[in-house]
Enzyme design. Sequence first.
Site, PDB file in Angstrom:
ATOM      1  N   PRO A  26       0.864  -1.524   0.017  1.00 21.61           N
ATOM      2  CA  PRO A  26       0.206  -0.176  -0.101  1.00 21.61           C
ATOM      3  C   PRO A  26       0.731   1.148  -0.190  1.00 21.61           C
ATOM      4  O   PRO A  26       1.891   1.164   0.363  1.00 21.61           O
ATOM      5  CB  PRO A  26      -0.604   0.130   1.318  1.00 21.61           C
ATOM      6  N   ASN A  27       0.898   2.217  -1.077  1.00 20.49           N
ATOM      7  CA  ASN A  27       0.678   3.392  -0.670  1.00 20.49           C
ATOM      8  C   ASN A  27       1.793   3.731  -1.825  1.00 20.49           C
ATOM      9  O   ASN A  27       2.515   4.715  -1.899  1.00 20.49           O
ATOM     10  CB  ASN A  27       0.842   4.214   0.551  1.00 20.49           C
ATOM     11  N   ARG A  34       4.833  11.508  -2.742  1.00 17.36           N
ATOM     12  CA  ARG A  34       4.784  10.905  -1.103  1.00 17.36           C
ATOM     13  C   ARG A  34       5.427  10.998  -0.139  1.00 17.36           C
ATOM     14  O   ARG A  34       6.758  10.143   0.136  1.00 17.36           O
ATOM     15  CB  ARG A  34       3.542   9.383  -0.916  1.00 17.36           C
ATOM     16  N   TYR A  39      10.971   9.280   1.826  1.00 17.08           N
ATOM     17  CA  TYR A  39      10.956   7.680   0.588  1.00 17.08           C
ATOM     18  C   TYR A  39      11.457   8.438  -0.827  1.00 17.08           C
ATOM     19  O   TYR A  39      11.607   8.011  -1.628  1.00 17.08           O
ATOM     20  CB  TYR A  39       9.651   7.582   0.452  1.00 17.08           C
ATOM     21  N   ASN A  91       8.409  -4.678  -1.532  1.00 17.24           N
ATOM     22  CA  ASN A  91       7.845  -4.131  -0.612  1.00 17.24           C
ATOM     23  C   ASN A  91       6.960  -4.064   0.380  1.00 17.24           C
ATOM     24  O   ASN A  91       5.751  -3.606  -0.019  1.00 17.24           O
ATOM     25  CB  ASN A  91       8.499  -3.099  -1.026  1.00 17.24           C
ATOM     26  N   ALA A  94       3.471  -1.052   4.674  1.00 17.44           N
ATOM     27  CA  ALA A  94       2.664  -1.077   6.277  1.00 17.44           C
ATOM     28  C   ALA A  94       2.114  -2.659   6.656  1.00 17.44           C
ATOM     29  O   ALA A  94       1.932  -2.784   7.463  1.00 17.44           O
ATOM     30  CB  ALA A  94       1.304  -0.346   6.359  1.00 17.44           C
ATOM     31  N   GLU A 115      13.440  -9.076   0.774  1.00 14.52           N
ATOM     32  CA  GLU A 115      12.216  -8.247   1.322  1.00 14.52           C
ATOM     33  C   GLU A 115      12.842  -6.484   1.466  1.00 14.52           C
ATOM     34  O   GLU A 115      13.829  -6.457   1.786  1.00 14.52           O
ATOM     35  CB  GLU A 115      12.168  -8.129   3.138  1.00 14.52           C
ATOM     36  N   HIS A 117      12.471  -2.777   2.292  1.00 17.90           N
ATOM     37  CA  HIS A 117      12.154  -1.041   2.243  1.00 17.90           C
ATOM     38  C   HIS A 117      12.672  -0.082   2.371  1.00 17.90           C
ATOM     39  O   HIS A 117      14.391   0.020   2.542  1.00 17.90           O
ATOM     40  CB  HIS A 117      11.818  -1.447   4.610  1.00 17.90           C
ATOM     41  N   ARG A 124      12.074   4.480  12.890  1.00 17.24           N
ATOM     42  CA  ARG A 124      11.252   4.919  12.803  1.00 17.24           C
ATOM     43  C   ARG A 124      10.132   4.511  13.910  1.00 17.24           C
ATOM     44  O   ARG A 124      10.922   3.956  15.343  1.00 17.24           O
ATOM     45  CB  ARG A 124      10.442   4.440  11.352  1.00 17.24           C
ATOM     46  N   ARG A 128       6.918   0.373  13.306  1.00 18.82           N
ATOM     47  CA  ARG A 128       7.644  -0.564  12.036  1.00 18.82           C
ATOM     48  C   ARG A 128       9.017  -1.223  12.329  1.00 18.82           C
ATOM     49  O   ARG A 128       9.587  -1.551  11.319  1.00 18.82           O
ATOM     50  CB  ARG A 128       7.577   0.928  11.848  1.00 18.82           C
TER      51      ARG A 128
END
Length: 161
Positions: A26-27, A34, A39, A91, A94, A115, A117, A124, A128
């Site tokens: 998501p996102n 964003r 990011y 990735n 969330a 994975e 990120h 963070r 998270r």
Amino acid sequence: MTKPTDSKKAKATSAGQARILVLHGPNLNLLGTREPGIYGKTTLASIHTRMAAKAKAAGAMLETYQSNHEGELVDRVQSARDEGISYIIINPGAYSHTSIAIPDALKAVAIPFIEVHISNIHAREEFRHHSHFSASAQGVICGLGVQGYDLALDAALQNLS
């Protein structure tokens, strides 16, 4: 952080061309606009273009998929096995911290995955710091910005050779 390759080393498809699937949660469709301080300004399309060219040069085929919906990501992971996907780079966004279904789907199809990120999830917010994906991942890359995708692709290609 990278785990040593185990006996489930990825294999190329019967046609000889490895197929790598890059999944985004998501996102991530909003990359480039964003929270650029976290990011960066690189778009998802730019990441895909760069990765596809690198995969093609190595004799592999790259496929990408992004969804803001957990069930759609589960469905895509499940279909990957029947399609002959050799490797997954994900990735989860969330969903790293909330999803059990997507990691379960990855375990069920037994396709090796890395994975990724963009941000350092350990620097963070507390929630998270834990990812439900990491324990099953062949490797985890975080905090290196969009370069993490390139590093994951390099590792996937190396594991496929």
